[in-house]
Design a protein around this motif. Structure first.
Motif, short mmCIF file in Angstrom:
data_model
loop_
_atom_site.label_atom_id
_atom_site.label_comp_id
_atom_site.label_asym_id
_atom_site.label_seq_id
_atom_site.Cartn_x
_atom_site.Cartn_y
_atom_site.Cartn_z
N ALA A 1 0.74 -1.17 0.07
CA ALA A 1 -0.12 -0.05 -0.08
C ALA A 1 0.69 1.10 -0.15
N ILE A 2 0.38 2.54 -0.16
CA ILE A 2 1.04 3.69 -0.10
C ILE A 2 1.61 3.85 1.34
N SER A 3 2.89 4.13 1.17
CA SER A 3 3.45 4.39 2.84
C SER A 3 3.36 5.82 3.30
N GLN A 4 3.46 5.90 4.63
CA GLN A 4 3.27 7.05 5.13
C GLN A 4 3.69 8.33 4.54
N PRO A 5 5.24 8.13 4.38
CA PRO A 5 5.73 9.53 3.74
C PRO A 5 5.05 9.96 2.24
N CYS A 6 4.32 9.10 1.80
CA CYS A 6 3.71 9.57 0.36
C CYS A 6 2.16 9.71 0.60
N GLN B 1 -8.92 -6.06 17.66
CA GLN B 1 -9.79 -7.11 17.34
C GLN B 1 -9.39 -8.62 17.97
N GLY B 2 -8.34 -8.34 18.38
CA GLY B 2 -7.61 -9.76 18.84
C GLY B 2 -6.80 -10.81 18.18
N VAL B 3 -6.28 -9.97 17.04
CA VAL B 3 -5.45 -10.76 15.81
C VAL B 3 -4.11 -10.61 16.62
N GLU B 4 -3.73 -12.05 16.82
CA GLU B 4 -2.24 -12.11 17.48
C GLU B 4 -1.07 -12.02 16.46
N LEU B 5 -1.16 -12.41 15.20
CA LEU B 5 0.10 -12.24 14.57
C LEU B 5 -0.16 -11.52 13.18
N ILE B 6 0.61 -10.14 13.12
CA ILE B 6 0.39 -9.39 11.92
C ILE B 6 1.65 -9.37 10.87
N LEU B 7 1.69 -9.89 9.71
CA LEU B 7 2.69 -10.01 8.75
C LEU B 7 2.53 -9.01 7.70
N GLY B 8 3.61 -8.61 6.98
CA GLY B 8 3.61 -7.94 5.95
C GLY B 8 3.73 -6.42 6.44
N GLY B 9 3.30 -5.42 5.56
CA GLY B 9 3.23 -4.10 5.92
C GLY B 9 4.51 -3.25 5.76
N ASP B 10 5.47 -3.80 4.92
CA ASP B 10 6.65 -3.08 4.65
C ASP B 10 7.04 -2.84 3.29
N GLN B 11 5.97 -2.77 2.39
CA GLN B 11 6.11 -2.20 1.14
C GLN B 11 5.67 -0.72 0.76
N CYS B 12 5.73 -0.10 -0.36
CA CYS B 12 5.18 1.08 -0.75
C CYS B 12 4.69 0.96 -2.30
N SER B 13 3.57 1.09 -2.58
CA SER B 13 2.94 0.95 -3.88
C SER B 13 3.51 2.19 -4.52
N TYR B 14 3.64 3.43 -3.89
CA TYR B 14 4.05 4.60 -4.63
C TYR B 14 5.50 4.64 -5.20
N ARG B 15 6.24 4.18 -4.31
CA ARG B 15 7.90 4.62 -4.48
C ARG B 15 8.32 3.54 -5.22
N GLN B 16 7.67 2.09 -5.14
CA GLN B 16 8.11 1.02 -5.61
C GLN B 16 7.48 0.76 -7.20
N GLN B 17 7.99 1.73 -8.13
CA GLN B 17 7.32 1.95 -9.30
C GLN B 17 7.32 0.81 -10.29
N HIS B 18 8.38 0.06 -10.19
CA HIS B 18 8.65 -1.06 -11.15
C HIS B 18 7.95 -2.29 -10.47
N GLU B 19 7.41 -2.32 -9.36
CA GLU B 19 6.72 -3.58 -8.93
C GLU B 19 5.23 -3.33 -8.67
N TYR B 20 4.70 -2.09 -8.53
CA TYR B 20 3.26 -1.87 -7.98
C TYR B 20 2.72 -0.54 -8.93
N TYR B 21 1.47 -0.76 -9.01
CA TYR B 21 0.68 0.15 -9.70
C TYR B 21 0.44 1.17 -8.50
N SER B 22 0.21 2.61 -9.05
CA SER B 22 -0.15 3.43 -7.64
C SER B 22 -1.02 4.53 -8.24
#
Length: 246
Positions: free
Chosen positions: A157-162, A208-229
């Motif tokens: 997803a789009i990261s905070q600085p963007c 909501q009681g979710v114990e394990l959260i994975l991912g959350g380390d990409q940026c769709s805006y900055r990684q222009q060769h990998e993701y649409y934005s």
């Protein structure tokens, strides 16, 4: 095909990228690559061929049904199992307990969130832009699950600085969850802030009681060769996040 590691046995999660060895050529440079959206004025035959490529790849893992949505930035969630719908489902969340049924969600800056239970017998896939997050798409989807969610994966997803937003967006979250003020950094103007979709989603998931959260380390805006934005280019394609139980 790359799958997320660390999930219950038999659960497969991943996200497509712009790059795909079999992506068909496009007349529109901004839609080049492995676009999977029908609503962005791409050639529908090209998009359908891309979708068939995915289904064929999933078939190796026992997938025989695939569900897409007409996404609306809402908090509507559907449970889909054996039934076949002739009209596109409207909403932003899907839940299934059926093996071999792939749930698909399209994004190009909004946050894809995949959920599941500890046993690997129930999964969900949801599209979380700021409106959906503020409205309760995560809460509604977990409520729609029969066994609740113990783990989550956050796709690109789009990261905070963007991601600059107005005071109205900050207030939409902080009125409901005051602690989320920490997910907003002051912008250059008094009424502008940089929002952290990953931090917002993680906080709501934890509540909501979710114990394990994975991912959350990409940026769709900055990684222009990998993701649409969408923020990088308003006319663009879409990636797909998927989940299925083998």
């Amino acid at each position: 095909m790359n799958f997320v590691q660390g999930l219950p046995q038999g659960v497969y999660v991943g996200q497509t990228t712009i790059q795909h060895a079999q992506a068909l050529a496009s007349e529109h440079p901004e839609l080049a690559g492995f676009n999977l959206a029908l609503h962005v004025n791409d050639d529908p035959r090209r998009v359908q061929q891309h979708r068939m490529m995915l289904l064929n790849a999933f078939a190796e893992y026992g997938v025989d049904k695939i569900t897409w949505m007409t996404q609306t930035h809402s908090t509507i969630c559907h449970t889909v199992n054996q039934q076949i719908t002739f009209d596109a489902l409207m909403g932003d969340g899907l839940v299934t307990q059926t093996q071999g049924h792939a749930l698909m969600m399209m994004t190009a800056d909004c946050l894809p969130v995949v959920l599941g239970n500890r046993e690997g017998t129930e999964v969900a896939n949801l599209h979380a832009g700021w409106r959906g997050l503020a409205g309760g798409i995560i809460e509604n989807t977990i409520e729609a699950m029969q066994s609740g969610a113990t783990w989550a994966w956050l796709g690109a997803a789009i990261s905070q600085p963007c991601f600059e937003v107005g005071l109205d967006v900050k207030d939409a979250f902080c009125v409901k969850y005051p602690a989320l003020a920490l997910a907003f950094e002051q912008g250059k103007q008094d009424d502008k802030f940089y929002a952290d979709l990953y931090a917002i989603a993680a906080y709501i998931l934890e509540q909501q009681g979710v114990e394990l959260i994975l991912g959350g380390d990409q940026c769709s805006y900055r990684q222009q060769h990998e993701y649409y934005s969408y923020r990088r280019n308003a006319k663009t394609g879409r990636m797909a996040t998927f989940v299925f139980i083998r």
